[in-house]
Design an enzyme around this catalytic site. Sequence first.
Site, short mmCIF file in Angstrom:
data_model
loop_
_atom_site.label_atom_id
_atom_site.label_comp_id
_atom_site.label_asym_id
_atom_site.label_seq_id
_atom_site.Cartn_x
_atom_site.Cartn_y
_atom_site.Cartn_z
N LYS A 156 17.29 -15.07 53.53
CA LYS A 156 17.69 -15.89 52.38
C LYS A 156 17.09 -17.29 52.51
O LYS A 156 16.84 -17.75 53.62
CB LYS A 156 19.22 -16.04 52.35
N ARG B 53 26.03 -2.74 50.57
CA ARG B 53 26.15 -1.34 50.13
C ARG B 53 25.88 -0.38 51.28
O ARG B 53 26.42 0.72 51.30
CB ARG B 53 25.23 -1.09 48.93
N1 BES Z 1 26.20 -11.27 50.05
C1 BES Z 1 25.22 -11.19 49.06
C2 BES Z 1 25.76 -11.39 47.64
C3 BES Z 1 26.34 -12.74 47.36
C4 BES Z 1 25.59 -13.73 46.75
C5 BES Z 1 27.66 -13.01 47.64
C6 BES Z 1 26.14 -14.94 46.46
C7 BES Z 1 28.23 -14.24 47.35
C8 BES Z 1 27.46 -15.21 46.75
C9 BES Z 1 24.54 -9.83 49.10
O1 BES Z 1 24.47 -9.23 50.35
C10 BES Z 1 23.13 -10.03 48.66
O2 BES Z 1 22.42 -10.70 49.34
N2 BES Z 1 22.77 -9.44 47.53
C11 BES Z 1 21.46 -9.56 47.02
C12 BES Z 1 21.02 -8.20 46.57
C13 BES Z 1 19.56 -8.12 46.22
C14 BES Z 1 18.72 -8.29 47.46
C15 BES Z 1 19.32 -6.79 45.57
C16 BES Z 1 21.51 -10.54 45.86
O3 BES Z 1 22.51 -10.56 45.14
O4 BES Z 1 20.58 -11.32 45.72
MN MN Z 2 22.80 -9.86 51.47
#
Ligand code: BES
Ligand code: MN
Length: 488
Positions: free
Chosen positions: A263, A337
């Site tokens: 990230k 997931r």
């Molecule tokens: N933990 C994150 C989702 C999230 C984002 C929670 C902001 C709380 C605040 C999750 O694991 C994630 O990173 N999701 C990605 C999925 C994508 C790579 C398909 C996302 O939402 O960007």
């Molecule tokens: Mn994630």
Amino acid sequence: MVKPVTFTFEDVNIDEISTFAGRVAILVTPDGRMDNAARRVNRLTKGAVARLSEDELKAGDARVLAYPVGMAANAVDVICLDKRATQEEARAAGVALAKKRGKDNVLVCLGNHNKAEQIVLGLALRDYGFDAHKTAEAADDARAVTVMVTKPDEVKEKAAPLLAIAEGAFFTRDLVNEPANVLTTEDFANRLVAMSDLGLEVEVLEEDKLAELGMGALLSVGQGSVSPSKVVVMKWMGGEDGTAPLALVGKGVVFDTGGISLKPAGGMEDMTMDMGGAGVVAGTMRSLALRKAKANVVGLVGLVENMPSGNATRPGDVVTSMKGDTIEVINTDAEGRLVLCDVMHYAQETFKPSAMIDLATLTGAIIIGLGHENAGVFSNDDGFAKAFLKAAGNEGEGAWQMPLGKAYADLLKSRIADVKNVGGRAAGSITAAEFLHRFVQDETPWIHLDIAGVASTKTDTTYAPKGASGWGVLALNRLVSDRFEIKD
Ligand code: BES
Ligand code: MN
Ligand code: ZN
């Protein structure tokens, strides 16, 4: 850790009102009617309450009389509340008191108000702060609330299950607020094991056991971290023997760096809350045990840390889930997931639940869609979804149903494996839900709650100061009592 305010319930004792050192709270109705306590304060203050309510008070308002002459109190909180207030209005009155009270002890004079216990719940829920890491805060900050009512035993009995729910929500908030160097998978599991004191049966499945069970998807997420992955199972069997339980499954990513699909730095610190789903499951189990719910409920959480390292899963890797489906990991940041699919499969195989609800801070896309007001609700069973939406509505926790559908599931087709873990930018929350749907056995009524937007917020919410909200503990308790609890 959890130090909810202690509430004492006592008979109306008018003389205590003038001598109480701290804050005194009284109720007046919108048309200016006062109970005995309010009348006493009015007399002591030479009519200040009457003048205040005549001039400026309408239902829901709260005003302060500071350093009232003739009383030992530092302040009197005057709350305007109808005799026939709704549950929501009664809780709001409690919230108003909590916001004003600071560190003072409070004498809350509720007379014979018929929603006294709801006022108490509002006060309890909003009176939260996470000061575990503030060195200046007194560790033994023992604050007390005395509730003065005409029928203390009755109100105490009605308030007890509500205070159990508040304590569950506090447990959730503490877990979600805790940083990841403190709340490691090990520390998290230990806090859950400690709940066996409350009569919960708690079992920790360690990595070797998870490997033996074939949880290749879950293990692939944690393999880059020095913290071992764990699944913790909490059982509360307060219902009828032999009745299939409700299963609650939570995503417990104690920190989500994104893994090799790292990230960006900005805001990454917020990913300490990525165990929010597991936090809600844990807090709900705690309240069910504290209020001795007459229901069978199992709570399962997958605890992992998503880190990049020489041992981490790579984009393009193929992993095998406990169900047997192979998964192409396109993006290591779509890890929730991968954790949930194995825990959900295990929950169904082990407990044959009558219904299953998973909770996860699963997608950023749900924040784009619903902001911080509503969690996303996805379900294979409209009746079950409706029951949840009603429970959440009654408890003031925002929830909005989103669609599922084959066309979304089709976006997860992989060239080389049975499925891939991302379906592209479009409808990101729905494709995530469809990924999970694949691991739901046909006969299981299932709800997926995407709580990424509601688990923790940058501004205050109705019942919580900014930070972890505890969203879901109230709604799940309500759903359990509406649908899964034996009525006597
Ligand atoms: N933990 C994150 C989702 C999230 C984002 C929670 C902001 C709380 C605040 C999750 O694991 C994630 O990173 N999701 C990605 C999925 C994508 C790579 C398909 C996302 O939402 O960007
Ligand atoms: Mn994630
Ligand atoms: Zn995540």
